[in-house]
Scaffold this motif. Structure first.
Motif, PDB file in Angstrom:
ATOM      1  N   ASP A  87      -8.044  -6.425   1.280  1.00 32.04           N
ATOM      2  CA  ASP A  87      -7.333  -5.183   0.965  1.00 32.04           C
ATOM      3  C   ASP A  87      -8.225  -4.184   0.241  1.00 32.04           C
ATOM      4  O   ASP A  87      -7.910  -2.989   0.183  1.00 32.04           O
ATOM      5  CB  ASP A  87      -6.082  -5.468   0.138  1.00 32.04           C
ATOM      6  CG  ASP A  87      -6.369  -6.231  -1.144  1.00 32.04           C
ATOM      7  OD1 ASP A  87      -7.258  -7.095  -1.141  1.00 32.04           O
ATOM      8  OD2 ASP A  87      -5.686  -5.975  -2.143  1.00 32.04           O
ATOM      9  N   THR A 104      -1.315  -6.175  -0.528  1.00 31.90           N
ATOM     10  CA  THR A 104      -2.356  -5.875  -1.494  1.00 31.90           C
ATOM     11  C   THR A 104      -1.980  -6.483  -2.843  1.00 31.90           C
ATOM     12  O   THR A 104      -0.835  -6.904  -3.050  1.00 31.90           O
ATOM     13  CB  THR A 104      -2.581  -4.348  -1.620  1.00 31.90           C
ATOM     14  OG1 THR A 104      -3.748  -4.098  -2.414  1.00 31.90           O
ATOM     15  CG2 THR A 104      -1.378  -3.654  -2.239  1.00 31.90           C
ATOM     16  N   PHE A 143      -9.003  -1.365   2.540  1.00 38.52           N
ATOM     17  CA  PHE A 143      -7.901  -0.668   3.222  1.00 38.52           C
ATOM     18  C   PHE A 143      -8.161   0.837   3.296  1.00 38.52           C
ATOM     19  O   PHE A 143      -8.619   1.456   2.338  1.00 38.52           O
ATOM     20  CB  PHE A 143      -6.592  -0.932   2.482  1.00 38.52           C
ATOM     21  CG  PHE A 143      -5.383  -0.345   3.168  1.00 38.52           C
ATOM     22  CD1 PHE A 143      -4.854  -0.932   4.298  1.00 38.52           C
ATOM     23  CD2 PHE A 143      -4.775   0.803   2.664  1.00 38.52           C
ATOM     24  CE1 PHE A 143      -3.744  -0.407   4.934  1.00 38.52           C
ATOM     25  CE2 PHE A 143      -3.659   1.339   3.280  1.00 38.52           C
ATOM     26  CZ  PHE A 143      -3.143   0.740   4.421  1.00 38.52           C
ATOM     27  N   HIS A 156       0.836  -1.186   0.000  1.00 38.88           N
ATOM     28  CA  HIS A 156       0.000   0.000   0.000  1.00 38.88           C
ATOM     29  C   HIS A 156       0.880   1.250   0.000  1.00 38.88           C
ATOM     30  O   HIS A 156       1.983   1.251   0.563  1.00 38.88           O
ATOM     31  CB  HIS A 156      -0.893   0.026   1.237  1.00 38.88           C
ATOM     32  CG  HIS A 156      -1.998  -0.989   1.208  1.00 38.88           C
ATOM     33  ND1 HIS A 156      -3.101  -0.873   0.391  1.00 38.88           N
ATOM     34  CD2 HIS A 156      -2.158  -2.151   1.901  1.00 38.88           C
ATOM     35  CE1 HIS A 156      -3.908  -1.906   0.587  1.00 38.88           C
ATOM     36  NE2 HIS A 156      -3.364  -2.695   1.494  1.00 38.88           N
ATOM     37  N   HIS A 163      -1.084  -6.403   5.857  1.00 40.04           N
ATOM     38  CA  HIS A 163      -1.597  -5.337   4.981  1.00 40.04           C
ATOM     39  C   HIS A 163      -0.986  -5.404   3.582  1.00 40.04           C
ATOM     40  O   HIS A 163      -0.655  -4.376   2.987  1.00 40.04           O
ATOM     41  CB  HIS A 163      -1.344  -3.953   5.599  1.00 40.04           C
ATOM     42  CG  HIS A 163      -1.742  -3.838   7.034  1.00 40.04           C
ATOM     43  ND1 HIS A 163      -3.052  -3.765   7.445  1.00 40.04           N
ATOM     44  CD2 HIS A 163      -0.982  -3.823   8.160  1.00 40.04           C
ATOM     45  CE1 HIS A 163      -3.091  -3.686   8.762  1.00 40.04           C
ATOM     46  NE2 HIS A 163      -1.857  -3.736   9.221  1.00 40.04           N
ATOM     47  N   ASP A 222      -3.350 -10.148   3.399  1.00 34.38           N
ATOM     48  CA  ASP A 222      -3.801  -8.856   2.885  1.00 34.38           C
ATOM     49  C   ASP A 222      -4.971  -8.297   3.688  1.00 34.38           C
ATOM     50  O   ASP A 222      -5.810  -7.561   3.155  1.00 34.38           O
ATOM     51  CB  ASP A 222      -4.179  -8.973   1.402  1.00 34.38           C
ATOM     52  CG  ASP A 222      -5.301  -9.973   1.147  1.00 34.38           C
ATOM     53  OD1 ASP A 222      -5.733 -10.638   2.109  1.00 34.38           O
ATOM     54  OD2 ASP A 222      -5.742 -10.089  -0.009  1.00 34.38           O
TER      55      ASP A 222
END
Length: 300
Positions: free
Chosen positions: A201, A266, A204, A89, A264, A235
């Motif tokens: 994700d 993606t 997010f 990200h 996290h 993710d």
């Protein structure tokens, strides 16, 4: 290059008696055209069945759908040059990664305008200060994050972070939040980066990201430790269930075993089940346990 999967029901009969029935089963296909007999053969090979007398496949349909890693089905191979898939990200001033943790703040130390008096005419620079918690964006956890005296970021061997064989498990249509150990049974994960694609994700940096997110079930943690995975990435919000009252079995088990955790991620949907090479290297920061990484994979 499009990928295809067969959706079907089946009955498998064995020469020594007994049968196996499946409903709404799904299997990867090498192409978009197939027969019921071919799907029956693939089912037997995928499940590793012995002493099969007959396979009856019904309600067969072939759909364009991402492969999930069915055994004995060759994965689509790229015909072009290797491509780089960015799995991180973007970090920006004010980004909230994890609810309740502070966002990064970027302030200037030396502006371009001010720098003109320090350098030759026509030469200018910008120097900025970032105030940021390590748990920002796509980040890696070292054992120090969980355990006092554990290996910090500076102590991690680069060979355990760079060019790892990636095994990607596409579970974005799972009907349960906790990803169980059985998901990983069909592949060799020893020494691999095990990447769990949940599709979370897509939320997010929105309020929806913080509740109901998928996680790694306790038995999955135990299995990946036993099998010797090198790194586990996901993710979603966390490898643990953040709604369980504070327990963190995945972090505790993985980091105790020296297995890196990357959260996290993606774009995992762009990776094949097997064949990609994964990298996620943080700076060599002493006395620090978690820091953002530029995670990426090479495909093809």
């Amino acid at each position: 290059m499009p990928e295809y999967r067969a959706h079907f029901d089946a009955v498998v009969e064995f020469i020594n008696g007994g049968s196996l029935r499946t409903e709404s089963f799904r299997l990867d296909l090498a192409g978009g055209e197939t027969s019921a007999d071919e799907v029956g053969r693939l089912l037997v090979q995928h499940l590793g069945l012995a002493l099969v007398a007959r396979v009856l496949v019904t309600s067969l349909s072939v759909v364009e759908e991402q492969h999930r890693g069915s055994r004995r089905v060759d994965q689509a191979q790229s015909t072009g040059p290797r491509r780089v898939v960015d799995l991180s990200h973007t970090i920006r001033d004010g980004l909230i990664t994890y609810p309740g943790l502070p966002a990064p703040v970027v302030t200037p130390h030396l502006t371009r305008e001010d720098s003109r008096s320090h350098y030759a005419p026509g030469t200018q620079f910008a120097m900025d200060i970032v105030t940021m918690i390590g748990n920002t964006g796509t980040y890696l956890d070292s054992p120090y994050h969980r355990y006092e005296g554990g290996t910090d970021l500076a102590g991690l061997a680069l060979a355990t972070l760079v060019d790892l064989r990636a095994e990607v498990f596409h579970v974005q249509d799972a009907t349960i939040r906790g990803v169980p150990a059985a998901v990983f049974f069909d592949r060799d994960v020893r020494g691999a980066a095990v990447l769990v694609h949940t599709g979370w994700d897509r939320y997010f940096a929105t309020p929806a990201y913080s509740t109901g997110s998928p996680f790694l079930a306790a038995d999955a943690t135990e299995y990946l430790v036993e099998q010797g995975a090198r790194l586990v990435g996901i993710d979603s919000l966390n490898v643990d269930d953040t709604e369980s009252g504070g327990e963190r079995p995945a972090h505790s088990g993985l980091l105790a075993a020296g297995i890196h955790v990357v959260e996290h991620l993606t774009n995992l949907g762009e990776l094949p089940p097997s064949g990609a090479r994964f990298t996620a290297a943080p700076p060599a920061f002493e006395g620090f346990g978690t820091f953002p990484v530029r995670a990426f994979a090479l495909v093809g």
